[in-house]
Design an enzyme around this catalytic site. Structure first.
Site, PDB file in Angstrom:
ATOM      1  N   ASP A  77       0.826  -1.201   0.000  1.00  0.00           N
ATOM      2  CA  ASP A  77       0.000   0.000   0.000  1.00  0.00           C
ATOM      3  C   ASP A  77       0.868   1.260   0.000  1.00  0.00           C
ATOM      4  OD1 ASP A  77      -1.985   1.908   0.351  1.00  0.00           O
ATOM      5  OD2 ASP A  77      -3.020   0.805   1.925  1.00  0.00           O
ATOM      6  N   CYS A 110      -6.647   3.815  -2.749  1.00  0.00           N
ATOM      7  CA  CYS A 110      -6.738   2.401  -2.360  1.00  0.00           C
ATOM      8  C   CYS A 110      -7.893   1.619  -2.981  1.00  0.00           C
ATOM      9  CB  CYS A 110      -6.816   2.299  -0.832  1.00  0.00           C
ATOM     10  SG  CYS A 110      -5.404   3.015   0.024  1.00  0.00           S
ATOM     11  N   HIS A 154     -10.341  -3.552   2.010  1.00  0.00           N
ATOM     12  CA  HIS A 154     -10.759  -2.193   1.643  1.00  0.00           C
ATOM     13  C   HIS A 154     -11.703  -2.144   0.438  1.00  0.00           C
ATOM     14  CE1 HIS A 154      -9.242   2.204   2.335  1.00  0.00           C
ATOM     15  NE2 HIS A 154     -10.526   2.024   2.613  1.00  0.00           N
ATOM     16  N   ASP A 214      -0.822  -0.491  -4.807  1.00  0.00           N
ATOM     17  CA  ASP A 214      -2.094   0.060  -5.279  1.00  0.00           C
ATOM     18  C   ASP A 214      -1.960   1.487  -5.798  1.00  0.00           C
ATOM     19  OD1 ASP A 214      -1.623   1.133  -2.772  1.00  0.00           O
ATOM     20  OD2 ASP A 214      -3.599   0.633  -1.944  1.00  0.00           O
TER      21      ASP A 214
END
Length: 486
Positions: free
Chosen positions: A40, A80, A130, A286
């Protein structure tokens, strides 16, 4: 009648193929496994092999030396949830509707794990999800796990040393031991070992929350590596922000060093299990992280540090084990069809992305000259109070061009100006270039059926509930705006 015929003839075909294999001395290739590591907020430039003298990434550097490095991989909507939804559906955000964080990806989409399940694969997911929209600590039932079989995940946390998850169909909250990256990789190694013994193809996603901020929370061992290190800063970082950038970068690189060590552990497990040659191993992110570039932090914006992501793909059985670069313009929706192409699985009609598998295999020429980037609705860390705004743009092999609702916004020559210090929009001598890129952008908008409306129009279309900053609340509200009992 056709089904009956297939049932009768298929075993004969398989037998003939097996006999042919015996005659030629070659065995029929097994379906490749996939181990997909998604981190991330790791920007593409932040690795040793990418030229970052600050980074300590020996395992990733070794991986890169034996893999294809996609140097033009971008996160088309660099935040994200939109990336993750595009990764799993092969669609652009205004198609699947996840153009903001903390909203639900509907359960009726043909997602990557559902396709692989139908093809006889075992599928697993470990880490940050997420895509559920029911609160960042809420239980996610199997019906909303998008087809993954093995499941140890939480919607979202960046409290890496106090990190929880739910397993399978249980609503009991469990805790990763210690720094969650390490614990998640240990679990992934056990999964790999178990599947290798059963000799069945699998797809495993390991989605790590790091190196996303908070930056100062990596284990002390890795923080100490950068504590006294003199960092080299990029020229697009201002002197006014230097102290904060240095402090944040040291923590950022510490998280990366911890992840890098874990990559080494994963690769060792694949080799020890005897399945490394026939496993597609991917390392990517991402989106990136601005970290003070141009005076900004985090993501969403169309600058290189935000949109450009690492994408390393290792598949010795078909791609060899010699390091090389690929120039393909790989966008978030292109990943699903490319993985399906590499495994020989039919791509669903719902997919909008490009299958680059034959280009990577050297069987076709790359004919894609531009790819689409956008922000449908600014929110959160880049809401309107922080200068956030809607934009649409294209990235070519050389240029980045964007426009906002008012008109042309940014144009950079990434070859001559890699740190994007000179905005060419409206400058004398670049009129024809800007017109050409504008034409390319209009082609993308037409292809995507994107009317480029104000963000609130899309929020109303998808019935999302937002707060005064036009952000979907995530602490106490779900995707329908109803209170949660967390």
């Amino acid at each position: 009648m056709m089904k009956r015929l297939l049932r009768k003839t298929l075993p004969i075909v398989v037998c003939l193929l097996q006999v042919a294999g015996m005659v030629t001395g070659q065995s029929i290739p097994k379906k490749p496994n996939i181990v997909y590591v998604l981190v991330d907020q790791w920007r593409a430039q932040a690795m040793g092999h990418a030229g970052d003298v600050n980074a300590f990434t020996p395992n990733l550097d070794q991986l890169a030396s034996e893999s294809i490095r996609v140097k033009n991989a971008v996160s088309g909507m660099p935040v994200c949830s939109p990336h993750r939804a595009s990764l799993l559906t092969g669609q652009y955000p205004l198609t699947h509707g996840v153009f903001m964080n903390d909203v639900l990806l509907g359960t009726d989409y043909m997602t990557l794990p559902k396709v692989f399940n139908k093809a006889g694969y075992q599928t697993g997911y470990i880490g940050k999800w997420h895509l559920d929209g029911h609160g960042r600590n809420s239980y996610i039932p199997p019906v909303r796990q998008q087809g993954f079989g093995y499941w140890k995940a939480l919607e979202c946390t960046h409290d890496y040393n106090n990190s929880y998850y739910y397993a399978g169909d249980s609503d009991k909250k469990l805790k990763w031991e210690g720094y969650d990256v390490m614990a998640q990789v240990d679990d992934a190694c056990q999964y790999i070992e178990d599947k290798a013994k059963k000799d069945a193809p699998f797809v495993l996603f390991i989605a790590m929350g790091a190196p996303h901020d908070p930056y100062q929370t990596a284990p002390e061992k890795y923080k100490a590596m950068f504590q006294d290190k003199e960092l080299k800063l990029n020229p697009n970082v201002s002197k006014e922000n230097k102290d904060k950038v240095v402090r944040d970068l040291k923590g950022y690189y510490a998280h990366m060093a911890a992840i890098d060590e874990s990559i080494g552990k994963l690769r060792s497990k694949l080799k020890d299990s005897g399945i490394s040659e026939n496993t597609i191993f991917v390392f990517t992110s991402d989106h990136g992280d601005l970290l003070g570039a141009h005076g900004y932090w985090n993501k969403q914006q169309p600058y290189e540090e935000s949109i450009r992501v690492p994408f390393i793909i290792h598949y010795p059985a078909m791609l060899g084990a010699t390091g090389r670069f690929s120039d393909i313009l790989l966008n978030s929706p292109d990943i699903m069809p490319t993985l399906l192409g590499l495994t020989g699985i039919a791509i669903p009609n719902s997919v909008e992305g490009v299958d680059f598998s034959q280009v990577l295999l050297g069987k076709k020429k790359d004919r894609v000259s531009q790819t689409f980037i956008s922000c449908a609705q600014p929110f959160g860390q880049w809401d309107r109070r922080k200068g956030g705004k809607e934009y649409r743009g294209i990235v070519t092999h050389r240029y980045t061009y964007t426009r906002d609702l008012q008109g042309p916004w940014l144009l950079f020559d990434n070859q001559e100006d890699p740190f994007q210090l000179n905005n060419l929009v409206g400058q004398s001598g670049y009129e024809r270039l800007q017109a050409r890129l504008e034409k390319g952008l209009q082609q993308e908008l037409k292809k995507r059926k994107d009317e480029f409306l104000p963000g609130m129009d899309y929020i109303k279309k998808w019935n999302y509930v937002v707060d005064e900053s036009e952000t979907v609340p995530y602490r106490t509200m779900n995707y329908e705006g109803k209170p949660l009992n967390e």
